[in-house]
Write a protein that holds these residues in place. Structure first.
Motif, PDB file in Angstrom:
ATOM      1  N   ALA A 147      77.374 -12.802   9.339  1.00 27.25           N
ATOM      2  CA  ALA A 147      77.533 -11.485   9.967  1.00 27.25           C
ATOM      3  C   ALA A 147      77.692 -11.552  11.477  1.00 27.25           C
ATOM      4  O   ALA A 147      78.387 -10.717  12.064  1.00 27.25           O
ATOM      5  CB  ALA A 147      76.338 -10.598   9.609  1.00 27.25           C
ATOM      6  N   PHE A 148      77.070 -12.575  12.105  1.00 25.69           N
ATOM      7  CA  PHE A 148      76.997 -12.521  13.564  1.00 25.69           C
ATOM      8  C   PHE A 148      77.483 -13.772  14.289  1.00 25.69           C
ATOM      9  O   PHE A 148      78.009 -13.650  15.403  1.00 25.69           O
ATOM     10  CB  PHE A 148      75.549 -12.238  14.002  1.00 25.69           C
ATOM     11  CG  PHE A 148      74.982 -10.977  13.430  1.00 25.69           C
ATOM     12  CD1 PHE A 148      75.440  -9.741  13.850  1.00 25.69           C
ATOM     13  CD2 PHE A 148      73.999 -11.029  12.452  1.00 25.69           C
ATOM     14  CE1 PHE A 148      74.916  -8.578  13.315  1.00 25.69           C
ATOM     15  CE2 PHE A 148      73.477  -9.874  11.914  1.00 25.69           C
ATOM     16  CZ  PHE A 148      73.932  -8.633  12.341  1.00 25.69           C
ATOM     17  N   THR A 149      77.318 -14.964  13.726  1.00 28.69           N
ATOM     18  CA  THR A 149      77.579 -16.163  14.514  1.00 28.69           C
ATOM     19  C   THR A 149      78.747 -17.000  14.032  1.00 28.69           C
ATOM     20  O   THR A 149      79.222 -17.861  14.776  1.00 28.69           O
ATOM     21  CB  THR A 149      76.326 -17.051  14.544  1.00 28.69           C
ATOM     22  OG1 THR A 149      75.977 -17.438  13.200  1.00 28.69           O
ATOM     23  CG2 THR A 149      75.145 -16.311  15.172  1.00 28.69           C
ATOM     24  N   CYS A 150      79.220 -16.793  12.835  1.00 28.73           N
ATOM     25  CA  CYS A 150      80.324 -17.594  12.325  1.00 28.73           C
ATOM     26  C   CYS A 150      81.583 -17.303  13.128  1.00 28.73           C
ATOM     27  O   CYS A 150      81.980 -16.136  13.285  1.00 28.73           O
ATOM     28  CB  CYS A 150      80.562 -17.313  10.844  1.00 28.73           C
ATOM     29  SG  CYS A 150      81.915 -18.307  10.152  1.00 28.73           S
ATOM     30  N   ILE A 151      82.209 -18.360  13.660  1.00 27.68           N
ATOM     31  CA  ILE A 151      83.389 -18.132  14.505  1.00 27.68           C
ATOM     32  C   ILE A 151      84.607 -17.730  13.688  1.00 27.68           C
ATOM     33  O   ILE A 151      85.612 -17.255  14.248  1.00 27.68           O
ATOM     34  CB  ILE A 151      83.710 -19.399  15.326  1.00 27.68           C
ATOM     35  CG1 ILE A 151      84.001 -20.590  14.419  1.00 27.68           C
ATOM     36  CG2 ILE A 151      82.559 -19.719  16.275  1.00 27.68           C
ATOM     37  CD1 ILE A 151      84.440 -21.837  15.166  1.00 27.68           C
ATOM     38  N   LEU A 152      84.535 -17.892  12.338  1.00 26.68           N
ATOM     39  CA  LEU A 152      85.656 -17.501  11.479  1.00 26.68           C
ATOM     40  C   LEU A 152      85.376 -16.217  10.708  1.00 26.68           C
ATOM     41  O   LEU A 152      86.147 -15.850   9.822  1.00 26.68           O
ATOM     42  CB  LEU A 152      85.965 -18.641  10.485  1.00 26.68           C
ATOM     43  CG  LEU A 152      86.452 -19.949  11.125  1.00 26.68           C
ATOM     44  CD1 LEU A 152      86.747 -20.981  10.061  1.00 26.68           C
ATOM     45  CD2 LEU A 152      87.684 -19.701  12.005  1.00 26.68           C
ATOM     46  N   ARG A 153      84.250 -15.541  11.055  1.00 27.01           N
ATOM     47  CA  ARG A 153      83.974 -14.273  10.377  1.00 27.01           C
ATOM     48  C   ARG A 153      84.983 -13.218  10.815  1.00 27.01           C
ATOM     49  O   ARG A 153      85.592 -13.328  11.876  1.00 27.01           O
ATOM     50  CB  ARG A 153      82.542 -13.793  10.687  1.00 27.01           C
ATOM     51  CG  ARG A 153      82.386 -13.259  12.093  1.00 27.01           C
ATOM     52  CD  ARG A 153      80.930 -12.959  12.389  1.00 27.01           C
ATOM     53  NE  ARG A 153      80.755 -12.292  13.691  1.00 27.01           N
ATOM     54  CZ  ARG A 153      80.734 -12.898  14.859  1.00 27.01           C
ATOM     55  NH1 ARG A 153      80.877 -14.233  14.901  1.00 27.01           N
ATOM     56  NH2 ARG A 153      80.592 -12.217  15.980  1.00 27.01           N
ATOM     57  N   ARG A 154      85.148 -12.188  10.072  1.00 27.43           N
ATOM     58  CA  ARG A 154      86.025 -11.069  10.422  1.00 27.43           C
ATOM     59  C   ARG A 154      85.148  -9.943  10.949  1.00 27.43           C
ATOM     60  O   ARG A 154      84.191  -9.523  10.310  1.00 27.43           O
ATOM     61  CB  ARG A 154      86.843 -10.603   9.206  1.00 27.43           C
ATOM     62  CG  ARG A 154      87.663 -11.681   8.520  1.00 27.43           C
ATOM     63  CD  ARG A 154      88.590 -12.401   9.492  1.00 27.43           C
ATOM     64  NE  ARG A 154      89.593 -11.496  10.018  1.00 27.43           N
ATOM     65  CZ  ARG A 154      90.482 -11.811  10.950  1.00 27.43           C
ATOM     66  NH1 ARG A 154      90.449 -13.053  11.461  1.00 27.43           N
ATOM     67  NH2 ARG A 154      91.367 -10.934  11.378  1.00 27.43           N
ATOM     68  N   ALA A 155      85.455  -9.451  12.150  1.00 29.53           N
ATOM     69  CA  ALA A 155      84.647  -8.403  12.782  1.00 29.53           C
ATOM     70  C   ALA A 155      85.565  -7.393  13.441  1.00 29.53           C
ATOM     71  O   ALA A 155      86.669  -7.724  13.904  1.00 29.53           O
ATOM     72  CB  ALA A 155      83.701  -9.011  13.830  1.00 29.53           C
ATOM     73  N   ILE A 156      85.124  -6.151  13.479  1.00 27.36           N
ATOM     74  CA  ILE A 156      85.910  -5.051  14.054  1.00 27.36           C
ATOM     75  C   ILE A 156      85.246  -4.615  15.365  1.00 27.36           C
ATOM     76  O   ILE A 156      84.035  -4.396  15.416  1.00 27.36           O
ATOM     77  CB  ILE A 156      85.996  -3.862  13.086  1.00 27.36           C
ATOM     78  CG1 ILE A 156      86.734  -4.290  11.809  1.00 27.36           C
ATOM     79  CG2 ILE A 156      86.695  -2.678  13.731  1.00 27.36           C
ATOM     80  CD1 ILE A 156      86.811  -3.209  10.746  1.00 27.36           C
ATOM     81  N   CYS A 157      86.025  -4.503  16.418  1.00 21.84           N
ATOM     82  CA  CYS A 157      85.501  -4.021  17.716  1.00 21.84           C
ATOM     83  C   CYS A 157      85.045  -2.580  17.568  1.00 21.84           C
ATOM     84  O   CYS A 157      85.793  -1.734  17.049  1.00 21.84           O
ATOM     85  CB  CYS A 157      86.581  -4.138  18.793  1.00 21.84           C
ATOM     86  SG  CYS A 157      86.082  -3.447  20.391  1.00 21.84           S
ATOM     87  N   GLU A 158      83.829  -2.298  17.988  1.00 26.97           N
ATOM     88  CA  GLU A 158      83.260  -0.958  17.822  1.00 26.97           C
ATOM     89  C   GLU A 158      83.931   0.084  18.700  1.00 26.97           C
ATOM     90  O   GLU A 158      83.744   1.287  18.494  1.00 26.97           O
ATOM     91  CB  GLU A 158      81.767  -0.988  18.152  1.00 26.97           C
ATOM     92  CG  GLU A 158      81.458  -1.401  19.580  1.00 26.97           C
ATOM     93  CD  GLU A 158      79.978  -1.337  19.879  1.00 26.97           C
ATOM     94  OE1 GLU A 158      79.346  -0.361  19.427  1.00 26.97           O
ATOM     95  OE2 GLU A 158      79.462  -2.264  20.538  1.00 26.97           O
ATOM     96  N   PHE A 159      84.722  -0.350  19.693  1.00 24.61           N
ATOM     97  CA  PHE A 159      85.354   0.603  20.607  1.00 24.61           C
ATOM     98  C   PHE A 159      86.816   0.871  20.251  1.00 24.61           C
ATOM     99  O   PHE A 159      87.234   2.027  20.192  1.00 24.61           O
ATOM    100  CB  PHE A 159      85.260   0.086  22.047  1.00 24.61           C
ATOM    101  CG  PHE A 159      83.863  -0.231  22.482  1.00 24.61           C
ATOM    102  CD1 PHE A 159      82.919   0.783  22.592  1.00 24.61           C
ATOM    103  CD2 PHE A 159      83.472  -1.524  22.763  1.00 24.61           C
ATOM    104  CE1 PHE A 159      81.617   0.510  22.980  1.00 24.61           C
ATOM    105  CE2 PHE A 159      82.184  -1.809  23.152  1.00 24.61           C
ATOM    106  CZ  PHE A 159      81.254  -0.796  23.259  1.00 24.61           C
ATOM    107  N   CYS A 160      87.597  -0.200  19.982  1.00 21.94           N
ATOM    108  CA  CYS A 160      89.020  -0.003  19.704  1.00 21.94           C
ATOM    109  C   CYS A 160      89.361  -0.138  18.218  1.00 21.94           C
ATOM    110  O   CYS A 160      90.520   0.069  17.833  1.00 21.94           O
ATOM    111  CB  CYS A 160      89.861  -0.999  20.498  1.00 21.94           C
ATOM    112  SG  CYS A 160      89.526  -2.746  20.109  1.00 21.94           S
TER     113      CYS A 160
END
Length: 483
Positions: A147-160
């Motif tokens: 959820a937080f540290t994997c460099i290959l995780r998929r994450a969405i910017c909370e602003f854009c």
């Protein structure tokens, strides 16, 4: 699910101390001795030797592929030993061991043969990240890693709301144009990072703006207040004349000297002229009323004269002595003495003084070259009674003792008791005309001592110093009559 080989899960085994020869350590190595068959009865030396060799070579516990291990083999190398003896293998695999992660908090302990199955489910055991980022993460931390540290995780910017990998999101943080930030100029407004430059240039209340009139810089929120007081700001004439607009700093001079629409009073208003009108009519008014203005000035001069006399009278009252004692300081003694010798009857008179607040009004006089019997040889002193404001309330004739004292300067009297000098006193006789109630315009000489002090004594003793003489005239305070 990944299954470890025997060589992997036996490298850091921990056994209970009860099965270890070293009783002093909880986690210790287990020394496994080689298992050999019981010896055969000896026949002879050679036979015994050969039999032993034959037995050793044919023993089930030894083979070309599994040599007999040396004594004191640590348990960490147990994976390299193969025990063909089922009983030995059963004893070892049935030993009680702890999980290799017991220091990380795992409380599992069981037979050695179950350790492999436990490690496949142990939450403290490290496994490969399913995103294939290359990290070995304990199962208990895998959720946070994904959820937080994997460099290959998929994450969405909370602003854009743009999707990034974990590494990309870290690089994107701090540069997102849709992130709201407080204005760096501390105006208190939150603005999107992408619009910050536009906000600071056009909308920020704390941006600097130059006054178009005086050229000074102010914050945008204070520029309007400055405009109301700017000395170079143009303003119209308040009298609505044809000239203007003027800089605020020049408006006062315009109204005072130039404005033709300003209503001005006549320059003789203090004398009583009541004219008031536009500036261009003032000159005509002055030419047409010259005689009237002259009369007003004459009347004003008379009133001012009366005020001056009243002020002089008030000042005289404030400076009048009401103590009954006059200390008369006579300066320029040499010049006045020379003048007295050339002019007959030259008299010096003192300031008037009162015996009390509502008492008698007196005045002393002095003839420097003498008078009467003392003329040319002595200094004569006299006292006379002047008409006072409260004479109608006083007892007449004047009957209080009077003392004249001429002081020596810079010396003490006999015994050091006071200033030295010459003193003469008298008590008025009720029959003397000089001490009756005076008339409105007294011309009497007064009463005193024609031979008060001789010129020879005056020059011999230090009565004169710095061309100054001090004479005291004192009325007996015990006999002052006050209303």
């Amino acid at each position: 699910m990944m299954v470890r080989s025997l060589s992997q899960w036996t490298k850091t085994l921990s056994f209970p101390a009860r099965i270890s020869p070293n009783r002093n350590s909880k986690d210790c190595n287990v020394n496994v001795l080689p298992i050999t068959p019981p010896p055969a009865p000896p026949r002879n030396k050679s036979t015994s030797t050969s039999s032993s060799s034959t037995m050793s070579s044919s023993s089930p516990s030894s083979s070309s592929s599994s040599p007999t291990p040396p004594p004191n083999v640590p348990i960490t190398e147990i994976s390299q030993i193969i025990y063909p003896d089922p009983e030995s293998e059963k004893a070892i695999m049935g030993s009680l061991v702890f999980c290799i992660h017991h220091k990380q908090g795992c409380k599992w302990s069981d037979e050695l043969r179950k350790l492999k199955a436990h490690l496949n489910t142990c939450k403290h055991d490290a496994i490969q990240c399913p995103n294939k980022c290359g990290s070995q993460i304990p199962r208990v931390m895998m959720t946070d890693h994904l959820a937080f540290t994997c460099i290959l995780r998929r994450a969405i910017c909370e602003f854009c709301n743009v999707e990034f990998t974990g590494l990309g999101l870290e690089e994107h943080a701090g540069t997102c144009s849709a992130e709201p930030l407080y204005c760096e100029s501390k105006c208190g407004t939150r603005v999107l990072r992408g619009r910050m430059s536009i906000h600071r240039a056009k909308d920020c209340a704390k941006r600097l703006r130059r006054c178009p009139h005086c050229g000074r810089e102010f914050c945008a929120d204070t520029l309007a207040a400055h405009g109301a007081t700017c000395p170079r700001s143009p303003v119209p004439c308040p009298q609505r004349c044809d000239a203007g607009p003027f800089a605020r700093a020049d408006l006062e001079a315009h109204l005072r000297d130039e404005c033709k629409a300003l209503t001005v009073p006549c320059s003789f208003r203090e004398a009583g002229c009541r004219f008031k009108g536009p500036r261009h009519l003032l000159e005509a008014h002055l030419e047409a009323n010259t005689s009237a203005h002259l009369s007003l000035m004459v009347a004003l001069s008379g009133r001012q004269g009366q005020q001056i006399n009243a002020l002089k009278s008030a000042m005289a009252k404030l400076s009048t002595n009401y103590t009954g004692t006059l200390l008369w300081k006579i300066t320029d003694w040499a010049a006045k003495m020379q003048e007295a010798r050339t002019k007959d009857g030259l008299e010096l008179v003192s300031p008037p003084f009162y015996t009390s607040q509502y008492g008698y009004k007196l005045q002393a006089s002095m003839f420097l070259n003498g008078n009467g019997p003392g003329e040319g040889t002595h200094v004569s002193v006299y006292i006379k009674v002047l008409p006072g404001e409260y004479d109608a309330l006083l007892k007449w004739p004047f009957s209080h003792s009077v003392t004249f004292t001429l002081f020596e300067q810079g010396t003490l009297g006999s015994g050091g008791g006071g200033q030295g000098g010459v003193a003469e006193s008298f008590v008025p006789d009720p029959s003397w005309e000089n001490f009756q109630r005076p008339s409105t315009e007294p011309d009497a000489l007064g009463f005193g001592f024609p031979r008060f002090v001789s010129h020879e004594l005056l020059n011999r003793r230090p009565f004169v110093r710095d061309d100054t003489v001090f004479l005291r005239v004192k009325v007996d305070p015990s006999k002052i009559v006050a209303v």
